[in-house]
Design an enzyme around this catalytic site. Sequence first.
Site, PDB file in Angstrom:
ATOM      1  N   ARG A  28     -15.502   6.037  39.565  1.00 47.16           N
ATOM      2  CA  ARG A  28     -14.404   6.675  40.302  1.00 47.16           C
ATOM      3  C   ARG A  28     -14.417   6.282  41.780  1.00 47.16           C
ATOM      4  O   ARG A  28     -13.362   6.165  42.415  1.00 47.16           O
ATOM      5  CB  ARG A  28     -14.478   8.199  40.119  1.00 47.16           C
ATOM      6  CG  ARG A  28     -14.021   8.613  38.703  1.00 47.16           C
ATOM      7  CD  ARG A  28     -14.683   9.882  38.250  1.00 47.16           C
ATOM      8  NE  ARG A  28     -14.132  10.419  37.005  1.00 47.16           N
ATOM      9  CZ  ARG A  28     -14.545  10.065  35.775  1.00 47.16           C
ATOM     10  NH1 ARG A  28     -15.494   9.165  35.616  1.00 47.16           N
ATOM     11  NH2 ARG A  28     -13.999  10.629  34.707  1.00 47.16           N
ATOM     12  N   GLY A  95     -15.818   2.357  28.102  1.00 50.73           N
ATOM     13  CA  GLY A  95     -14.683   3.216  27.772  1.00 50.73           C
ATOM     14  C   GLY A  95     -14.069   3.825  29.022  1.00 50.73           C
ATOM     15  O   GLY A  95     -12.846   3.953  29.138  1.00 50.73           O
ATOM     16  N   SER A 168     -11.482  15.643  26.763  1.00 52.25           N
ATOM     17  CA  SER A 168     -11.854  14.346  27.317  1.00 52.25           C
ATOM     18  C   SER A 168     -11.512  14.220  28.793  1.00 52.25           C
ATOM     19  O   SER A 168     -10.346  14.279  29.192  1.00 52.25           O
ATOM     20  CB  SER A 168     -11.142  13.235  26.539  1.00 52.25           C
ATOM     21  OG  SER A 168     -11.260  12.020  27.234  1.00 52.25           O
ATOM     22  N   GLN A 170     -11.868  11.491  30.352  1.00 55.26           N
ATOM     23  CA  GLN A 170     -11.239  10.177  30.528  1.00 55.26           C
ATOM     24  C   GLN A 170      -9.731  10.285  30.376  1.00 55.26           C
ATOM     25  O   GLN A 170      -8.976   9.667  31.134  1.00 55.26           O
ATOM     26  CB  GLN A 170     -11.814   9.178  29.519  1.00 55.26           C
ATOM     27  CG  GLN A 170     -13.280   8.856  29.806  1.00 55.26           C
ATOM     28  CD  GLN A 170     -13.907   7.911  28.804  1.00 55.26           C
ATOM     29  OE1 GLN A 170     -13.306   7.578  27.785  1.00 55.26           O
ATOM     30  NE2 GLN A 170     -15.131   7.485  29.078  1.00 55.26           N
ATOM     31  N   ASP A 316     -22.792  13.581  26.285  1.00 54.84           N
ATOM     32  CA  ASP A 316     -23.546  12.320  26.253  1.00 54.84           C
ATOM     33  C   ASP A 316     -25.048  12.545  26.063  1.00 54.84           C
ATOM     34  O   ASP A 316     -25.794  11.599  25.796  1.00 54.84           O
ATOM     35  CB  ASP A 316     -23.305  11.519  27.543  1.00 54.84           C
ATOM     36  CG  ASP A 316     -21.850  11.098  27.672  1.00 54.84           C
ATOM     37  OD1 ASP A 316     -21.160  11.036  26.635  1.00 54.84           O
ATOM     38  OD2 ASP A 316     -21.395  10.846  28.804  1.00 54.84           O
ATOM     39  N   LYS A 343     -17.616   7.498  20.292  1.00 52.41           N
ATOM     40  CA  LYS A 343     -18.306   6.964  21.474  1.00 52.41           C
ATOM     41  C   LYS A 343     -18.652   5.494  21.203  1.00 52.41           C
ATOM     42  O   LYS A 343     -18.038   4.880  20.343  1.00 52.41           O
ATOM     43  CB  LYS A 343     -19.546   7.808  21.784  1.00 52.41           C
ATOM     44  CG  LYS A 343     -19.214   9.270  22.106  1.00 52.41           C
ATOM     45  CD  LYS A 343     -18.383   9.412  23.359  1.00 52.41           C
ATOM     46  CE  LYS A 343     -18.061  10.854  23.677  1.00 52.41           C
ATOM     47  NZ  LYS A 343     -17.130  10.995  24.788  1.00 52.41           N
ATOM     48  N   ARG A 347     -21.962   8.482  17.059  1.00 51.65           N
ATOM     49  CA  ARG A 347     -23.279   8.990  17.481  1.00 51.65           C
ATOM     50  C   ARG A 347     -23.828  10.070  16.556  1.00 51.65           C
ATOM     51  O   ARG A 347     -25.021  10.379  16.635  1.00 51.65           O
ATOM     52  CB  ARG A 347     -23.226   9.480  18.941  1.00 51.65           C
ATOM     53  CG  ARG A 347     -23.201   8.336  19.932  1.00 51.65           C
ATOM     54  CD  ARG A 347     -23.224   8.778  21.386  1.00 51.65           C
ATOM     55  NE  ARG A 347     -23.265   7.621  22.269  1.00 51.65           N
ATOM     56  CZ  ARG A 347     -22.932   7.639  23.555  1.00 51.65           C
ATOM     57  NH1 ARG A 347     -22.545   8.775  24.135  1.00 51.65           N
ATOM     58  NH2 ARG A 347     -22.992   6.539  24.285  1.00 51.65           N
TER      59      ARG A 347
END
Length: 428
Positions: A28, A95, A168, A170, A316, A343, A347
């Site tokens: 960022r 991603g 999310s 993102q 994560d 992911k 995962r």
Amino acid sequence: MAEVTLAPCNHALSGEIEVPGDKSISHRAIILGSLANGVTNITNFLDGEDCMRTIHAFQSMGVSITKEGSTVTIDGKGISALKEPKEPLYFGNSGTTTRLMLGILSGLNFFTTIYGDESLAKRPMDRVVNPLREMDATIDGRNTGNLLPLSIRGKQLKGMEYTLPVKSAQVKSAVLLAGLFADGNTTVVEKTQTRDHTENMLEAFGADITRSGLSTTITSNHKLIASDVHVPGDISSAAFFLVAGAIVQGSDITLNNVGLNETRTGIIDVLIKMDADLEIQNKRLVSGEWIGDITIRHSELKGITIDGEIIPRLIDEIPVIALLASQANGETVIKDAEELKVKETDRIAAVVDVLSTLGANIQGTEDGMIIKGKTPLKGGKIASYHDHRIAMMGAIASLVTNDTVTIDDASSISISYPSFFEHLNSLK
Ligand code: SPQ
């Protein structure tokens, strides 16, 4: 580095570690520094592969970015100075780069093609492409624009109100960044709080942004002002050593200058709930983000349930939390974590495979996993699935196995933690 074999650790771990800079914040900082007018100095930038993809993307659009070790300087000339890249942009395994850049490229008046590695080419992009299309973006690609490679014909966007269907950060960030270029206001509403580094940094760079509970509104602004950023240590990287300290007999490890933004500290809440011996010191605010030093000592742990609102705060860390749970007494149930399937790899499947190979009692479910502990772990050969977090979880597991652990390919670790093995070996 490809295959790595790790001998079991037959001693307590002690020492101090300064984990590298936060991956999410590093991305960022490059993005906003490149869109802003003026010089942005970034310190403690994560010198990992994913963040380098974001740097290269803006360099290809004509932004002057120089890097010496973990210090980055961006000579920003503002949004109007960005130029059409001559070549397609390669985003590797990242991603975050892909989804956040989709928001930006949609509003820039030129044409871009973006692509990534084999893993990224399988990850869903429609979660970002759909809301951007609602803002009038022109994006196309495989699977009607869900899969890379994608092409973006940038144009004037229009603001909208969007409620996130997935948990999310993102997606939230892509829509908010697109809002910088849109006519009118763009509002994003979340059902569950996800990491808020984009919002924090937009505020620091002078964007017109207002936050109210789970709703964030941004107004078009082509004049972001450069602002220096000190990147805190990445709690997602610290998590591996927090778990090492908690499960290896007699250990005492301190992790200095770790980011403690509340949207990321689910791992600390989980450790405390499992009865870990954990202490936080020197908590302070740096560049709009909380940081502090965390000390963890070995203790007897108990199984717990991890679900609901905490999931985005530790998404994560779930691979290494599953390892932690295998060394806790009783049952740990992880629910509401279906996002794990999209992911770098699935995962849920990867964690279940790796930990059952090492002898853990673990079962995958539709939205998480159930782990019964405490189980002594054995050595073996494990697959990393080319996923940095799975490879590092395997390496930490080797600390409590009774024989060697061979990881088929540990090269992905450089995505987020290039100095991981150096730090692991530094613990006495
Ligand atoms: O960048 P990438 O590959 O998506 O990275 C991962 C990771 O494990 O490092 C996920 F695989 O972290 C994401 C995280 O899961 C980084 C991120 C961010 O910086 O905004 C947000 C989370 O993803 P999401 O899809 O839940 O927003």
